[in-house]
Design an enzyme around this catalytic site. Structure first.
Site, PDB file in Angstrom:
ATOM      1  N   HIS A 196      12.728   3.283   2.774  1.00 40.61           N
ATOM      2  CA  HIS A 196      11.714   2.220   2.752  1.00 40.61           C
ATOM      3  C   HIS A 196      12.262   0.850   3.097  1.00 40.61           C
ATOM      4  CE1 HIS A 196       8.492   4.578   0.691  1.00 40.61           C
ATOM      5  NE2 HIS A 196       9.532   5.256   0.247  1.00 40.61           N
ATOM      6  N   LYS A 216      10.055 -12.042   3.643  1.00 42.89           N
ATOM      7  CA  LYS A 216       8.599 -12.011   3.822  1.00 42.89           C
ATOM      8  C   LYS A 216       8.065 -13.392   4.245  1.00 42.89           C
ATOM      9  CE  LYS A 216       7.991  -8.298   0.382  1.00 42.89           C
ATOM     10  NZ  LYS A 216       7.325  -7.189   1.085  1.00 42.89           N
ATOM     11  N   THR A 252       1.945  -2.410   3.257  1.00 42.86           N
ATOM     12  CA  THR A 252       0.731  -1.622   3.044  1.00 42.86           C
ATOM     13  C   THR A 252      -0.433  -2.541   2.710  1.00 42.86           C
ATOM     14  OG1 THR A 252       1.570  -1.242   0.815  1.00 42.86           O
ATOM     15  CG2 THR A 252       1.782   0.574   2.382  1.00 42.86           C
ATOM     16  N   LYS A 269      -4.607  -2.703   3.804  1.00 41.23           N
ATOM     17  CA  LYS A 269      -5.727  -2.908   2.879  1.00 41.23           C
ATOM     18  C   LYS A 269      -6.607  -4.061   3.352  1.00 41.23           C
ATOM     19  CE  LYS A 269      -2.642  -1.251  -0.705  1.00 41.23           C
ATOM     20  NZ  LYS A 269      -1.574  -1.678  -1.639  1.00 41.23           N
ATOM     21  N   LYS A 314       2.045 -10.563  -2.057  1.00 40.17           N
ATOM     22  CA  LYS A 314       3.132  -9.582  -1.942  1.00 40.17           C
ATOM     23  C   LYS A 314       4.285 -10.092  -2.781  1.00 40.17           C
ATOM     24  CE  LYS A 314       2.899 -10.397   2.554  1.00 40.17           C
ATOM     25  NZ  LYS A 314       2.728  -9.078   3.156  1.00 40.17           N
ATOM     26  N   ARG A 315       5.327  -9.268  -3.003  1.00 41.04           N
ATOM     27  CA  ARG A 315       6.479  -9.758  -3.728  1.00 41.04           C
ATOM     28  C   ARG A 315       7.056 -10.992  -3.026  1.00 41.04           C
ATOM     29  NH1 ARG A 315       8.565  -6.702  -8.248  1.00 41.04           N
ATOM     30  NH2 ARG A 315      10.354  -8.085  -8.075  1.00 41.04           N
TER      31      ARG A 315
HETATM   32  C1  26Q Z   1      16.906  -0.142  -6.637  1.00 47.61           C
HETATM   33  C2  26Q Z   1      18.032  -0.119  -7.450  1.00 47.61           C
HETATM   34  C3  26Q Z   1      18.102  -0.907  -8.585  1.00 47.61           C
HETATM   35  C4  26Q Z   1      17.019  -1.710  -8.916  1.00 47.61           C
HETATM   36  C5  26Q Z   1      15.885  -1.729  -8.114  1.00 47.61           C
HETATM   37  C6  26Q Z   1      15.846  -0.950  -6.960  1.00 47.61           C
HETATM   38  C7  26Q Z   1      14.656  -0.986  -6.098  1.00 47.61           C
HETATM   39  C8  26Q Z   1      13.396  -0.870  -6.663  1.00 47.61           C
HETATM   40  C9  26Q Z   1      12.284  -0.917  -5.857  1.00 47.61           C
HETATM   41  C10 26Q Z   1      14.771  -1.138  -4.743  1.00 47.61           C
HETATM   42  C11 26Q Z   1      13.653  -1.184  -3.936  1.00 47.61           C
HETATM   43  C12 26Q Z   1      12.394  -1.073  -4.500  1.00 47.61           C
HETATM   44  C13 26Q Z   1      11.161  -1.137  -3.723  1.00 47.61           C
HETATM   45  C14 26Q Z   1      11.095  -1.229  -2.421  1.00 47.61           C
HETATM   46  C15 26Q Z   1       9.810  -1.332  -1.717  1.00 47.61           C
HETATM   47  O1  26Q Z   1       8.761  -1.498  -2.331  1.00 47.61           O
HETATM   48  N1  26Q Z   1       9.815  -1.239  -0.390  1.00 47.61           N
HETATM   49  C16 26Q Z   1       8.576  -1.339   0.364  1.00 47.61           C
HETATM   50  O2  26Q Z   1       8.051  -0.028   0.513  1.00 47.61           O
HETATM   51  C17 26Q Z   1       6.769  -0.079   1.092  1.00 47.61           C
HETATM   52  C18 26Q Z   1       6.226   1.334   1.106  1.00 47.61           C
HETATM   53  O3  26Q Z   1       6.882   2.082   2.073  1.00 47.61           O
HETATM   54  C19 26Q Z   1       6.821  -0.687   2.476  1.00 47.61           C
HETATM   55  O4  26Q Z   1       5.501  -0.809   2.936  1.00 47.61           O
HETATM   56  C20 26Q Z   1       7.480  -2.067   2.423  1.00 47.61           C
HETATM   57  O5  26Q Z   1       7.653  -2.562   3.732  1.00 47.61           O
HETATM   58  C21 26Q Z   1       8.817  -1.972   1.724  1.00 47.61           C
HETATM   59  O6  26Q Z   1       9.377  -3.267   1.557  1.00 47.61           O
END
Ligand code: 26Q
Length: 824
Positions: free
Chosen positions: A368, A565, A669, A673, A559-560
């Site tokens: 991702h 971004k 995503t 929406k 978004k975050r």
């Molecule tokens: C990993 C290790 C330790 C702590 C946190 C994490 C961690 C947690 C969540 C790393 C990444 C995430 C989330 C990533 C994320 O949301 N990525 C998004 O995924 C979406 C669905 O595919 C995409 O649409 C976005 O582009 C992408 O940024």
């Protein structure tokens, strides 16, 4: 079984399909579940009783589907995800079961406004953002499409933090989502799994074969909590199984008996910490031990659960690839790979090569990200301490793999180092994405551009080594939640025009293209948008005390908060417009009135992101109260953006901001929406924006900014942001205004780090894309001036984006990766 009572064979409940029946069950639930009467009940009691009534209705189908899935022995999907950002459940479950009208009338008959009960539900925020929400959309589609499947994850006691602002700065509060109880979960302590950690490994002789065994140091129990995942109008109910960590009783008792009460309590706390809280980082993961504990905890429990409950006792493991595919939602569950090998080899006695061949067919990996800092690595030190046997297994996998690489490419040391699952710098660590890539039958990105960049850059050597392994599945969103539920007015309008089937066959939205040419339909569509804005306005008034100005374009970026971004770019546009008014370059009366809405949480340790939040709030408070603006600009930043708020904001939006630096946003995503709800997009050629634009067409999409190859080229030639500042007076004025302290009561130091960062260390090239962005915003203004033409564009956006249903994503996963046909 002995003598069977006839009722044991019948469905468990007869569903309340009438208002009277519903009222009766509701009142019974109030009395017997909550122990109150209607008059003595609190809103939470009523919500709980209502939820129980809906839940009971799903129960019979659920039990039936669990039995079917076990008996059919059809191939199914185990979706492994550390996050599920579910959003509220009540409305979704009412919709799926066609109970909305009956429940509404039943509540009215009891003198209750069902809307008041909807507000009672605290959403389970068990995810950070896109990845967790995608998992939630996928389990909805899997159930709706009757695909045998189960979602596995973690039942965090605290989900994503609740965001508040104090003096414009983010302050995090714990998300005690379980405080009032959760009516949607079913704990099953009797089905707990024991999960081990630590200790050491020993070699032993097994009939002349040397084998290794793990002697763990400590363990915890994983208790499953089941959640119902109803399909839409198909009577199916799938399962989401989330694990909670509890101290093992044996462990406990031993210490209790030794008389050390305090130590026993400490042990309990230690165990339960594992599922205590969701890590709020959504990139730049830190190698925290607890995080690795969480990851192993839930995948080990899930694999054991699947093998025990879904397979016959004497199952032939070589047939497993025809029975199950474990889908890895990013690298967070990748420790499942060595765990699966450990179970097959150490516990079930399979030969290594046999086990590895099975494993390579039973796993698939979704990536991702593209950000190098977001690629997860675990230090060998930590892994070896927490999971010594798994580290051994990973080394063996890597040795065998690198051997194959040598055979193919010769002793090319550079390539060996580059491809090794173990990296030596800066410290010896395990690259989880590489492990997933080597183990997975397939590796997919989440949008066309992203998948291409994975193959060309991030995992290029692997693409060469494994031809055919890489594929794409473009993300999607569930039209049930994000159109039907979030935008009932639009849903009704679509159903009026096209009939009812579109909710499960979203490509039918194409039929709206013809209606875009119908002035009467356009007027109705415009009225839907206007009504959604009024609703949002009411929500923001009661939630945050905001008054949304009438007649404004609603320009939304939710978004975050992350530098890639580029919320800063949006902010520079706002400051530019503001500056042009207060400096007299433009008359306020000539500015197209806009309300800018931001929603964004920053990871608590991400200092720059938090500064940007502070600046957004600071700009808002200045702009909103400056009389020279004559009310034509408004900046609103409701705190705690979550799924519930998204469901209100998105249907009201006119303009969707998707402005990441090209090559950085894997998919997005939210972008989908918005388009599906009739907002026009201003966006870069990034992630799924590319596909949205291809489908919608250039005339109805505001493209700006560098393409990914242009980004690369500018970096290569040496990007100097300060040059852009020097050359562009408009940009200079905006940055100077921020630097002057105009948004910080004259104190220049507050936002100085942001300004410096932009001028000298602009990693995400905000300044390089600024001019193009401002020009695109001028095109937006011009387009908005013709309201009827804008509405036509909005309708075309809806009509042409049916592709982005998560049902289509799931179909693509089935065709390209899972090969798990629906079981109807
Ligand atoms: C990993 C290790 C330790 C702590 C946190 C994490 C961690 C947690 C969540 C790393 C990444 C995430 C989330 C990533 C994320 O949301 N990525 C998004 O995924 C979406 C669905 O595919 C995409 O649409 C976005 O582009 C992408 O940024």
């Amino acid at each position: 079984m002995g003598a069977t009572h006839p009722l044991a064979l019948a469905p468990v409940t007869s569903p309340p399909s009438t208002v009277d029946g519903f009222v009766k069950e509701f009142l019974q639930n109030l009395n017997f579940e909550r122990g109150v009467t209607l008059t003595s009940s609190s809103p939470n009691d009523r919500y709980m009783a209502l939820a129980h009534t809906v839940r009971d209705y799903l129960q019979a189908r659920w039990l039936e589907d669990q039995r079917r899935q076990r008996e059919m022995q059809a191939k199914g999907v185990c979706y492994l995800s550390a996050e599920y950002l579910l959003g509220r459940q009540l409305d979704n479950n009412l919709l799926a079961t066609r109970l909305t009208d009956i429940a509404t009338e039943a509540m009215a008959a009891c003198g209750i406004d069902i809307d008041d009960l909807r507000q009672q539900e605290v959403e389970p925020g068990l995810g950070n953002g896109g990845l967790g929400r995608l998992a939630a959309c996928f389990i909805d589609s899997l159930a709706t499409m009757s695909v045998p499947s189960i979602g596995y994850g973690i039942r965090y006691e605290y989900g994503i933090f609740r965001q508040t602002f104090v003096d414009g700065q983010q302050v995090e509060q714990p998300d005690a989502w379980l405080a009032l109880g959760s009516p949607w979960e079913f704990p099953h302590p009797e089905a707990a799994q024991e999960i081990s950690f630590g200790g050491h490994t020993e070699k032993y002789d097994d009939d002349g074969v040397e084998r290794s065994r793990w002697v763990p140091g400590w363990n915890v129990q994983a208790v499953p909590y089941n959640y119902m995942v109803p399909g839409y109008h198909n009577g199916r109910v799938n399962t989401l199984r989330l694990w909670r960590a509890v101290a093992t009783s044996a462990f406990d008792l031993r210490i209790f008996n030794s008389g050390d009460y305090e130590e026993a309590v400490r042990a309990q706390t230690f165990a339960e910490n594992i599922s205590k809280v969701l890590y709020p980082e959504d990139s730049t993961p830190q190698g925290k031990e607890l995080r690795l504990q969480q990851q192993y905890f839930f995948v080990a429990a899930s694999i054991a659960d699947f093998l025990q409950h879904q397979l016959a006792e004497d199952y032939d493991y070589e047939k497993l690839p025809d029975r199950v595919i474990f889908q890895l939602n990013d690298t967070h569950p990748v420790i499942a790979v060595p765990e699966f090998m450990r179970v097959l080899v150490d516990e079930r006695g399979l030969e290594w090569d046999t086990a590895w061949a099975i494993t390579q067919k039973c796993f698939a990996y979704t990536c991702h990200t593209l950000l190098p800092e977001a690629l997860e690595v675990w230090s060998v030190d930590l892994l070896g301490r927490l999971l010594p046997r798994h580290l051994e297994i990973i080394y063996r996998i890597n040795d065998d793999f690198l051997e194959e690489v040598r055979e193919r490419f010769g002793d090319d040391e550079m390539r060996i180092r580059d491809m090794s699952i173990i990296s030596e710098h800066p410290d010896r660590s395990v690259r989880m994405a590489y492990l997933a890539t080597v183990a997975g039958a397939k590796v997919n990105g989440v949008a066309e551009l992203h998948s291409q960049l994975l193959r060309d850059k991030v995992l290029h050597d692997f693409d060469e080594f494994y031809p055919g392994k890489f594929t794409n599945v473009t993300n999607g969103v569930t039209p049930r939640r994000f159109v039907r539920l979030a935008n009932p007015r639009l849903a009704d309008l679509i159903t009026d025009a096209l009939g009812a089937g579109w909710t499960v066959d979203l490509e039918r939205l194409r039929g709206l293209e013809a209606f875009a040419e119908d002035p009467e339909f356009r007027a109705r569509f415009a009225e839907v948008k206007a009504a959604n804005k009024r609703t949002l306005s009411e929500v923001l008034l009661s939630r945050d005390g905001f008054t949304v100005s009438d007649g404004h374009m609603l320009d939304v970026m939710v978004k975050r908060l992350h530098e890639y971004k580029r919320q800063m770019l949006k902010l520079l546009h706002i400051v530019t417009t503001y500056e042009s008014i207060v400096s007299g370059k433009v008359a306020a009366a000539d500015v197209v009135p806009r309300t800018f809405i931001f929603g964004a949480k920053a990871a608590p340790g991400y200092v720059m992101a938090k500064r940007i939040i502070h600046l957004i709030n600071a700009v808002g408070s200045v702009v909103n109260s400056d009389p020279r603006v004559e009310g034509r600009l408004q900046v609103l930043f409701p705190p705690n953006y979550n799924v519930t708020l998204a469901e209100r904001v998105i249907p009201a939006a006119d303009l969707s901001e998707q402005i990441s630096l090209a090559g950085k946003e894997a998919s997005g995503t939210g972008n989908m929406k918005f388009a599906l709800n009739g907002a026009l997009t201003i966006g870069t050629d990034d992630g799924a924006n590319v596909e949205i634009r291809e489908l919608v067409g250039d005339d109805d999409f505001f493209l700006f900014g560098m393409s990914e190859p242009e980004v690369e080229a500018l970096w290569a030639q040496g990007y100097k942001p300060a040059d852009f500042y020097q050359k562009d007076p408009q940009l200079r004025a905006a940055i100077d205004l921020i630097a002057s302290g105009a948004f910080s009561g004259g104190d220049r130091s507050v936002f100085e780090p942001i300004v410096s960062n932009l001028l000298y260390d602009d990693r995400f090239m905000v300044l390089a894309d600024y001019a193009s962005y401002i020009a695109a915003q001028a095109r937006v203004d011009a387009a908005y001036a013709d309201q009827d033409a804008w509405t036509r564009s909005a309708i075309l956006n809806v009509a042409r984006t049916g592709f982005f249903s998560s049902d289509r994503s799931i179909r693509d996963y089935i065709d390209r990766i899972w090969h798990t046909p629906p079981v109807l």
